[in-house]
Design a protein around this motif. Structure first.
Motif, PDB file in Angstrom:
ATOM      1  N   LEU A  87       3.278  -0.020   4.624  1.00 24.89           N
ATOM      2  CA  LEU A  87       4.744   0.140   4.526  1.00 24.89           C
ATOM      3  C   LEU A  87       5.097   0.190   2.928  1.00 24.89           C
ATOM      4  O   LEU A  87       5.948   0.810   2.472  1.00 24.89           O
ATOM      5  CB  LEU A  87       5.523  -0.464   5.496  1.00 24.89           C
ATOM      6  CG  LEU A  87       5.156  -0.147   7.020  1.00 24.89           C
ATOM      7  CD1 LEU A  87       6.248  -1.326   7.931  1.00 24.89           C
ATOM      8  CD2 LEU A  87       5.756   1.368   7.475  1.00 24.89           C
ATOM      9  N   VAL A  88       4.530  -0.940   2.467  1.00 16.48           N
ATOM     10  CA  VAL A  88       5.068  -1.270   1.002  1.00 16.48           C
ATOM     11  C   VAL A  88       4.530  -0.248   0.245  1.00 16.48           C
ATOM     12  O   VAL A  88       5.115   0.278  -0.929  1.00 16.48           O
ATOM     13  CB  VAL A  88       4.617  -2.751   0.675  1.00 16.48           C
ATOM     14  CG1 VAL A  88       4.863  -2.862  -0.782  1.00 16.48           C
ATOM     15  CG2 VAL A  88       5.408  -3.802   1.354  1.00 16.48           C
ATOM     16  N   VAL A  89       3.265  -0.014   0.390  1.00 17.45           N
ATOM     17  CA  VAL A  89       2.614   1.364  -0.373  1.00 17.45           C
ATOM     18  C   VAL A  89       3.399   2.685  -0.244  1.00 17.45           C
ATOM     19  O   VAL A  89       3.529   3.310  -1.115  1.00 17.45           O
ATOM     20  CB  VAL A  89       1.020   1.475  -0.050  1.00 17.45           C
ATOM     21  CG1 VAL A  89       0.596   2.684  -0.530  1.00 17.45           C
ATOM     22  CG2 VAL A  89       0.229   0.146  -0.341  1.00 17.45           C
ATOM     23  N   THR A  90       3.831   2.963   0.990  1.00 19.61           N
ATOM     24  CA  THR A  90       4.522   4.142   1.093  1.00 19.61           C
ATOM     25  C   THR A  90       5.955   3.977   0.556  1.00 19.61           C
ATOM     26  O   THR A  90       6.134   5.104  -0.128  1.00 19.61           O
ATOM     27  CB  THR A  90       4.887   4.224   2.746  1.00 19.61           C
ATOM     28  OG1 THR A  90       3.660   4.403   3.243  1.00 19.61           O
ATOM     29  CG2 THR A  90       5.660   5.591   2.990  1.00 19.61           C
ATOM     30  N   GLU A  91       6.488   2.860   0.569  1.00 17.45           N
ATOM     31  CA  GLU A  91       7.681   2.546  -0.464  1.00 17.45           C
ATOM     32  C   GLU A  91       7.606   2.805  -1.783  1.00 17.45           C
ATOM     33  O   GLU A  91       8.506   3.669  -2.597  1.00 17.45           O
ATOM     34  CB  GLU A  91       8.566   1.489   0.153  1.00 17.45           C
ATOM     35  CG  GLU A  91       9.620   1.234  -0.497  1.00 17.45           C
ATOM     36  CD  GLU A  91      10.846   2.084  -0.214  1.00 17.45           C
ATOM     37  OE1 GLU A  91      11.995   1.861  -0.788  1.00 17.45           O
ATOM     38  OE2 GLU A  91      10.773   2.885   0.551  1.00 17.45           O
TER      39      GLU A  91
ATOM     40  N   ALA B  94       5.231   4.559  -3.260  1.00 17.26           N
ATOM     41  CA  ALA B  94       4.864   6.061  -3.484  1.00 17.26           C
ATOM     42  C   ALA B  94       6.347   6.670  -3.576  1.00 17.26           C
ATOM     43  O   ALA B  94       6.251   7.679  -4.141  1.00 17.26           O
ATOM     44  CB  ALA B  94       3.884   6.614  -2.644  1.00 17.26           C
ATOM     45  N   ARG B  95       7.136   6.584  -2.390  1.00 16.20           N
ATOM     46  CA  ARG B  95       8.229   7.256  -2.368  1.00 16.20           C
ATOM     47  C   ARG B  95       9.132   7.003  -3.436  1.00 16.20           C
ATOM     48  O   ARG B  95       9.796   8.205  -4.123  1.00 16.20           O
ATOM     49  CB  ARG B  95       9.103   6.761  -1.149  1.00 16.20           C
ATOM     50  CG  ARG B  95      10.424   7.517  -0.931  1.00 16.20           C
ATOM     51  CD  ARG B  95      11.265   6.918   0.207  1.00 16.20           C
ATOM     52  NE  ARG B  95      11.823   5.754  -0.236  1.00 16.20           N
ATOM     53  CZ  ARG B  95      13.084   5.580  -0.950  1.00 16.20           C
ATOM     54  NH1 ARG B  95      13.558   6.727  -1.133  1.00 16.20           N
ATOM     55  NH2 ARG B  95      13.515   4.314  -1.373  1.00 16.20           N
ATOM     56  N   ARG B  96       9.084   5.916  -4.204  1.00 17.12           N
ATOM     57  CA  ARG B  96      10.142   5.589  -5.498  1.00 17.12           C
ATOM     58  C   ARG B  96       9.262   6.127  -6.641  1.00 17.12           C
ATOM     59  O   ARG B  96       9.981   5.806  -7.652  1.00 17.12           O
ATOM     60  CB  ARG B  96      10.342   4.225  -5.276  1.00 17.12           C
ATOM     61  CG  ARG B  96      11.170   3.729  -4.080  1.00 17.12           C
ATOM     62  CD  ARG B  96      11.997   2.574  -4.181  1.00 17.12           C
ATOM     63  NE  ARG B  96      12.883   2.405  -5.321  1.00 17.12           N
ATOM     64  CZ  ARG B  96      13.732   1.233  -5.477  1.00 17.12           C
ATOM     65  NH1 ARG B  96      13.485   0.187  -4.784  1.00 17.12           N
ATOM     66  NH2 ARG B  96      14.524   1.235  -6.554  1.00 17.12           N
ATOM     67  N   GLY B  97       8.128   6.409  -6.632  1.00 13.23           N
ATOM     68  CA  GLY B  97       7.555   6.936  -7.754  1.00 13.23           C
ATOM     69  C   GLY B  97       6.891   5.643  -8.756  1.00 13.23           C
ATOM     70  O   GLY B  97       6.907   5.863  -9.836  1.00 13.23           O
ATOM     71  N   ILE B  98       6.779   4.532  -8.267  1.00 12.47           N
ATOM     72  CA  ILE B  98       6.159   3.193  -8.760  1.00 12.47           C
ATOM     73  C   ILE B  98       4.988   3.166  -8.674  1.00 12.47           C
ATOM     74  O   ILE B  98       4.211   3.363  -7.991  1.00 12.47           O
ATOM     75  CB  ILE B  98       6.904   2.029  -8.437  1.00 12.47           C
ATOM     76  CG1 ILE B  98       8.520   2.288  -8.420  1.00 12.47           C
ATOM     77  CG2 ILE B  98       6.660   1.044  -9.125  1.00 12.47           C
ATOM     78  CD1 ILE B  98       9.204   1.083  -7.702  1.00 12.47           C
TER      79      ILE B  98
ATOM     80  N   LYS C  66      -3.181   9.900  -0.362  1.00  8.96           N
ATOM     81  CA  LYS C  66      -3.316  10.699  -1.500  1.00  8.96           C
ATOM     82  C   LYS C  66      -2.037  10.239  -2.669  1.00  8.96           C
ATOM     83  O   LYS C  66      -1.835  10.999  -3.362  1.00  8.96           O
ATOM     84  CB  LYS C  66      -2.554  12.201  -0.737  1.00  8.96           C
ATOM     85  CG  LYS C  66      -3.641  12.719   0.075  1.00  8.96           C
ATOM     86  CD  LYS C  66      -2.727  14.282   0.521  1.00  8.96           C
ATOM     87  CE  LYS C  66      -3.675  14.925   1.673  1.00  8.96           C
ATOM     88  NZ  LYS C  66      -3.362  15.992   2.164  1.00  8.96           N
ATOM     89  N   THR C  67      -1.902   8.945  -2.722  1.00 10.13           N
ATOM     90  CA  THR C  67      -0.850   8.435  -3.520  1.00 10.13           C
ATOM     91  C   THR C  67      -1.438   8.364  -5.045  1.00 10.13           C
ATOM     92  O   THR C  67      -0.529   8.479  -5.974  1.00 10.13           O
ATOM     93  CB  THR C  67      -0.363   7.165  -3.219  1.00 10.13           C
ATOM     94  OG1 THR C  67      -1.823   6.117  -3.297  1.00 10.13           O
ATOM     95  CG2 THR C  67       0.010   7.005  -1.878  1.00 10.13           C
TER      96      THR C  67
ATOM     97  N   GLY D  99      10.296  -1.734   8.268  1.00 14.91           N
ATOM     98  CA  GLY D  99      10.646  -0.735   7.216  1.00 14.91           C
ATOM     99  C   GLY D  99      11.364  -1.320   6.230  1.00 14.91           C
ATOM    100  O   GLY D  99      11.474  -0.788   5.028  1.00 14.91           O
ATOM    101  N   LYS D 100      12.446  -2.094   6.680  1.00 12.36           N
ATOM    102  CA  LYS D 100      13.341  -2.618   5.835  1.00 12.36           C
ATOM    103  C   LYS D 100      12.999  -3.665   4.785  1.00 12.36           C
ATOM    104  O   LYS D 100      13.253  -4.014   3.703  1.00 12.36           O
ATOM    105  CB  LYS D 100      14.726  -3.419   6.473  1.00 12.36           C
ATOM    106  CG  LYS D 100      15.442  -2.218   7.417  1.00 12.36           C
ATOM    107  CD  LYS D 100      16.029  -1.325   6.301  1.00 12.36           C
ATOM    108  CE  LYS D 100      17.139  -0.277   6.891  1.00 12.36           C
ATOM    109  NZ  LYS D 100      16.650   0.562   7.829  1.00 12.36           N
ATOM    110  N   THR D 101      11.748  -4.383   5.288  1.00 14.37           N
ATOM    111  CA  THR D 101      10.992  -5.485   4.601  1.00 14.37           C
ATOM    112  C   THR D 101      10.383  -4.879   3.594  1.00 14.37           C
ATOM    113  O   THR D 101      10.407  -5.368   2.384  1.00 14.37           O
ATOM    114  CB  THR D 101      10.252  -5.981   5.662  1.00 14.37           C
ATOM    115  OG1 THR D 101      10.699  -7.023   6.575  1.00 14.37           O
ATOM    116  CG2 THR D 101       9.184  -6.825   4.644  1.00 14.37           C
TER     117      THR D 101
END
Length: 339
Positions: A15-19, A21-25, A43-44, A289-291
């Motif tokens: 979930l951290v990895v997804t976040e 990637a979502r933020r482009g970091i 695919k990140t 998810g919030k974590t």
């Protein structure tokens, strides 16, 4: 900016990895299993680095070049210290998602001097139960002035735990081993101060038990308080008898829909020395998810905004009100009221 994620192939780690990637970091995924890490990367395009927690040099090398480390691999009491040490050795800021009260105190006791010497910030307990409860307690304490008593109550419902969370929950430490802050230190104690607690979203008082909540380890470091304790709402008798074999047989964690249905509430009450009572409330959904959102934002702020070196409570590293306002953008509701 580059963030290393330790335990990236685990439930919270993904979930951290997804976040990120979502933020482009940009991120580096660290762990022991190459196949699981590559699956987590998907695919990140994120880099994968293999390191074993038992090899301190390889772990520090895996963090090399990262500006900060987000550690999601528990139980932290058993696995956390080597990661903190390796992050400091790599001159990287450190954030983790622990909820283990005794471990949080251990991080302060063990790594403060090393973090200061390395010029990095170490901030444990940046998860749904740790960060928001520390922030709201600070804001309540600030409003109440010198605080005689501070109580934090946490209530989870309509969701389920991941295997990693269950493995980290030592019932002996969570309940009987819970620490209360009083007389300028932390100590175990007998009965809780309350048998029930009225949460803002509850129609009736909820049964509570004493519990080793993270803010009891962090808040007294920045809020002048005479006594502080934590309460957990609901019944958790099953945790006291669940076996490792049963945990291993469970799903890795709730699916997306189950996560969204899960609700959590933090309720804080402070009694000021002048007799005033101040309450703070935080409510949200999807704790896992919030974590991920909380941990990634904490790491980002350490890199871009900075904080003083050393081991820090959340409210010592970040401005509580602006962080809570950020969480409001993600569906977290909070307020502080007097009387």
């Amino acid at each position: 900016m580059k963030i290393a994620v330790n335990g990236a192939s685990g439930y919270t780690g993904r979930l951290v990895v997804t976040e990120l990637a979502r933020r482009g970091i940009e991120a580096v995924l660290v762990g022991r299993n190459p196949e699981r890490l590559r699956a987590a990367a998907g695919k990140t395009g994120f880099e994968v680095r293999i390191a074993d927690i038992g090899d301190q040099d390889s772990l520090a090398a895996a963090f090399a070049g990262a500006d900060a480390v987000v550690n999601t691999a528990g139980p932290f009491a058993r696995l956390g210290a080597p990661v903190v040490r390796a992050a400091i050795a790599a001159s990287a800021h450190y954030v983790d998602t622990t909820g283990e009260q005794h471990y949080i105190n251990e991080v302060f006791d063990t790594f403060t001097d090393a973090a200061v010497d390395a010029g990095v910030s170490v901030v444990p307990a940046m998860a749904d139960d740790g960060g928001p409860s520390d922030f709201i307690s600070h804001l309540v304490g600030e409003t109440a002035g010198p605080v005689d008593r501070l109580t934090v109550a946490l209530w989870y419902r309509d969701g389920s735990f991941s295997r990693g969370t269950l493995r980290s929950l030592d019932p002996n430490l969570l309940f009987d081993g819970a620490l209360r802050y009083e007389n300028d230190g932390w100590t175990t104690y007998g009965a809780a101060s309350h048998a029930t607690w009225r949460f803002p979203s509850g129609d009736a008082p909820v049964g509570v038990s004493k519990a080793a909540l993270p803010p009891v380890a962090t808040v007294p470091r920045h809020v002048p308080v005479g006594r502080m304790e934590g309460l957990l709402g609901g019944s958790f008798d099953a945790l006291k008898v669940i076996t490792p074999a049963v945990i291993d047989s469970l799903p890795e964690g709730p699916d997306d829909e189950q996560r969204r249905q899960g609700r959590w509430t933090i309720s804080v009450e402070a009694s000021g020395q002048d007799g005033r009572t101040v309450r703070g409330e935080v409510e949200g959904t999807d704790g896992y998810g919030k974590t991920a959102v909380i941990a990634v934002e904490a790491a980002r702020r350490l890199v871009t905004d900075g904080a003083k070196p050393g081991v820090l409570a959340p409210s010592q590293a970040f401005d509580p009100e602006t962080f809570m306002d950020f969480l409001s953008e993600h569906g977290v509701r909070w307020r502080v009221t007097e009387g």
